[in-house]
Enzyme design. Structure first.
Site, mmCIF file in Angstrom:
data_model
loop_
_atom_site.group_PDB
_atom_site.id
_atom_site.type_symbol
_atom_site.label_atom_id
_atom_site.label_comp_id
_atom_site.label_asym_id
_atom_site.label_seq_id
_atom_site.Cartn_x
_atom_site.Cartn_y
_atom_site.Cartn_z
ATOM 1 N N ASP A 1 1.769 6.656 11.744
ATOM 2 C CA ASP A 1 0.323 6.920 11.733
ATOM 3 C C ASP A 1 0.025 7.931 12.831
ATOM 4 O O ASP A 1 0.311 7.688 13.999
ATOM 5 C CB ASP A 1 -0.463 5.624 12.010
ATOM 6 N N ASN B 1 5.497 3.967 7.853
ATOM 7 C CA ASN B 1 4.811 5.246 8.057
ATOM 8 C C ASN B 1 4.649 5.523 9.535
ATOM 9 O O ASN B 1 4.526 4.587 10.330
ATOM 10 C CB ASN B 1 3.378 5.212 7.485
ATOM 11 N N ASP C 1 -2.082 -7.572 6.831
ATOM 12 C CA ASP C 1 -0.632 -7.478 7.025
ATOM 13 C C ASP C 1 -0.129 -8.613 7.914
ATOM 14 O O ASP C 1 0.944 -9.168 7.686
ATOM 15 C CB ASP C 1 -0.256 -6.131 7.654
ATOM 16 N N LYS D 1 2.379 -0.766 5.479
ATOM 17 C CA LYS D 1 2.256 -2.211 5.244
ATOM 18 C C LYS D 1 3.582 -2.935 5.405
ATOM 19 O O LYS D 1 3.624 -4.054 5.940
ATOM 20 C CB LYS D 1 1.707 -2.470 3.840
#
Ligand code: ADP
Ligand code: NA
Length: 301
Positions: A13, A11, A250, A40
């Site tokens: 962010d 992703n 993570d 993640k």
């Protein structure tokens, strides 16, 4: 060292700092904006790669600027991206507002992650087994295919069952090693969130294991507790000055995978991963907070 294949999300962010979180219908001015690689899958791949594992991230990016930035970031981290598909539409995105106290609001747009397809896994030859690592930010059916393929091909499989999706409960018995935090454990085992090591171990014992190696529960500042065969193993966390625990889970998962890929036994790998996560919480951010191998080894020495 054997390699780590992460099948997971990537992703962008998009992080806005705000004096306070907006109310419904309200418009607020942000004091700053940052674009930070996340998801993640990407975070865990960075943790594994920085620990020194040959690492690949499989999944999907969009054909947009965020996708290009994410691919370039993963390249810089030395993570193979040959099986990170480029699909139509936007890349995965998280819209994050953080207020002056550090409280946040997050909206996740799955984007390309929703189109990820499980990669094929080559059958294992000799030597330490390669490690397959997945989470639940991709379609559950594809994660299931990935775990079944790992089993068929003889890979060591790890599932970080996060975020907690009740509809994915059938998958928790599939991996060799299941990793959950306390909240996820409560959802999958069907109980209340455990308070402390003993309650967590008791609740984890309710999860189906079908002869798998271990169930690992991360407990924040309490470290981890693992059910390994009939044994219960507690690895305490170091007491450290915490800056931000984003990405701690993570970090733990990625480094655990990398340590297992280099042939560490499970107990040693758990200690290595706890040491690494204890370093990640001392740095801001997620992917960028992942420690380097030398830092983790120094922590363990
Ligand atoms: P998640 O972020 O997925 O909820 P946890 O909070 O359980 O995961 O954190 C994962 C691991 O990170 C823990 O098992 C521990 O090793 C480490 N960790 C998290 N919080 C702290 C802390 N306050 N101090 C030291 N280590 C921590
Ligand atoms: Na952090």
């Amino acid at each position: 060292m054997s390699h780590v294949l992460v099948f997971g999300s990537a992703n962008m962010d998009v992080v806005a700092r705000v004096p306070r979180l907006p109310l419904p219908g309200e418009t607020l001015a942000a004091s700053s904006l940052a674009h930070v690689p996340g998801g993640k899958g990407a975070n865990q791949a960075v943790a594994a790669a920085r620990f020194g594992a040959p690492c690949e991230l499989a999944g999907a990016l969009g054909k947009d600027d965020h996708g290009r930035s994410l691919a370039a970031f993963l390249d810089r981290e030395g993570i193979a991206t040959g099986r990170l598909a480029r699909v139509e539409g936007p890349s995965g995105l998280a819209l994050i507002a953080i207020d002056a106290e550090g409280e946040n609001q997050i909206i996740v747009v799955a984007g390309a992650n929703a189109q990820a397809q499980a990669p094929d896994l080559a059958p294992v030859g000799g030597g330490p087994r390669p490690v397959a690592l997945a989470q639940f930010e991709l379609p559950v059916d594809e994660v299931e295919r990935f775990l079944l393929a790992a089993r068929r091909a003889g890979w060591l499989s790890l599932l970080n069952a996060a975020p907690a999706l009740a509809e994915a409960t059938r998958l928790v018995a599939l991996p060799d090693i299941l990793i959950v935090n306390e909240t996820e454990l409560a959802v999958f085992a069907g109980g209340r969130v455990p308070a402390g090591v003993d309650e967590a171990a008791a609740l984890a014992a309710r999860l189906p294991r079908k002869g798998a190696m271990a169930t690992v529960v991360t407990l924040g500042a309490d470290g981890v507790v693992a059910l390994v065969g009939e044994a219960v193993l507690h690895v305490p966390a170091q007491v450290v000055p915490v800056v931000d625990t984003v990405g701690a889970g993570d970090c733990f998962c990625g480094v655990l995978a990398a340590a297992l890929a280099e042939g560490q036994d499970l107990e040693a790998a758990l200690r290595t991963a706890v040491a690494a996560a204890g370093l990640a919480v001392q740095r801001p951010g997620a992917a960028d907070a992942m420690p380097l191998r030398a830092q983790v080894l120094a922590q363990l020495a």
